[in-house]
Motif scaffolding. Structure first.
Motif: not given
Length: 278
Positions: A168-193
């Motif tokens: 999962g995506d979280i696995f890779y983020y946990n491997h590259v950082t231990t510092s506070p912060g956030f990942s760039k926002v992901l937008v998903e539109k599969k359920y409709g507008s």
């Protein structure tokens, strides 16, 4: 038998881990580093409520004895909404009942706090395919735009799937950082507008677990995420919002409580195969 299984796992540890990481592991880690924004939040006074639900059941002579609960509670311990239901039936869709109760609790909470934290994933709400409930979720979240879904764990593989990610995506983020912060926002539109989901992975404090935040709509940029992290940071313990921890503890239905319910009904557990084997 179990000792043999454990022994084999130790012997094959490196092989198993290499499969988990995959051939493009280092490439994915580099992308995760590029997507991570370091940010140390500052405490901001905010009135926050956490909402969670629980359900449990057992069988008696072919019929199901069940109970569901949902609670909305503020960070200071004040309970705003306390809902519960129970009964006898068969093939009960308890997860859907619990989801409905969560939304009802949210409807009764949004006007009384600055921020409403829903335990779990917004994706799971839309995936139940309850169209009437979907519309309630959307209407409720749009009313004041103060509802956020928060998950302690995540299996989503959207951010690095183009690179052949296996975990999962979280696995890779946990491997590259231990510092506070956030990942760039992901937008998903599969359920409709009308059901666009924006999400980000967040770490509120140094070396604490990463959590996933999900929002309705696509108006969330870096400034909005930073502002939200400031609000969450004030009442979080170990990197997790205290209101959600309180909600979980106050709504959980244990096996002991189901057993007590059975006793109050004057029933007893059905003797089954597990008792025969023990």
């Amino acid at each position: 038998m179990l000792n043999t299984v454990f022994k084999d796992a130790i012997i094959n540890r490196e092989k198993m881990l290499s499969i988990l990481k995959g051939p493009k592991f280092e490439q994915i880690l580099q992308k995760a580093r590029e997507r991570w924004v370091e940010f140390s939040p500052e405490k901001e006074e905010t009135v926050t409520a956490g909402i969670d639900s629980s359900f449990n059941n057992t069988k008696y002579q072919g019929i199901e004895i069940w109970a569901t609960t949902a609670v909305s509670i503020k960070s200071d311990g004040e309970i705003l909404v306390d809902m519960h239901d129970s009964g006898l039936g068969s093939d009960m869709e308890l997860s859907k009942i619990a989801s409905k109760m969560e939304i009802e609790a949210c409807e009764k909470t949004i006007d009384y706090v600055d921020l409403v934290l829903m335990d779990g994933s917004l994706h799971s709400q839309f995936m139940t395919r309850q169209s009437s409930l979907d519309s309630r979720v959307v209407k409720t979240m749009r009313k004041r735009n103060n509802v956020v879904f928060i998950a302690k764990t995540s299996n989503t593989r959207k951010q690095f799937e183009n690179f052949g990610s296996l975990a999962g995506d979280i696995f890779y983020y946990n491997h590259v950082t231990t510092s506070p912060g956030f990942s760039k926002v992901l937008v998903e539109k599969k359920y409709g507008s009308d059901k666009i989901i924006s999400s980000t992975f967040v770490r509120l404090s140094d070396s604490t677990p990463i959590i996933k935040l999900e929002f309705l709509g696509e108006r969330y940029g870096e400034s909005e995420i930073k502002a939200l992290m400031n609000k969450l940071y004030k009442t979080s313990v170990g990197g997790y919002p205290y209101a959600l921890k309180l909600a979980h503890n106050n709504c959980k239905i244990s096996d002991k409580e189901i057993a007590k319910m059975i006793s109050l009904l004057g029933l007893s557990n059905e003797i089954g195969s597990r008792e025969v084997l023990s």
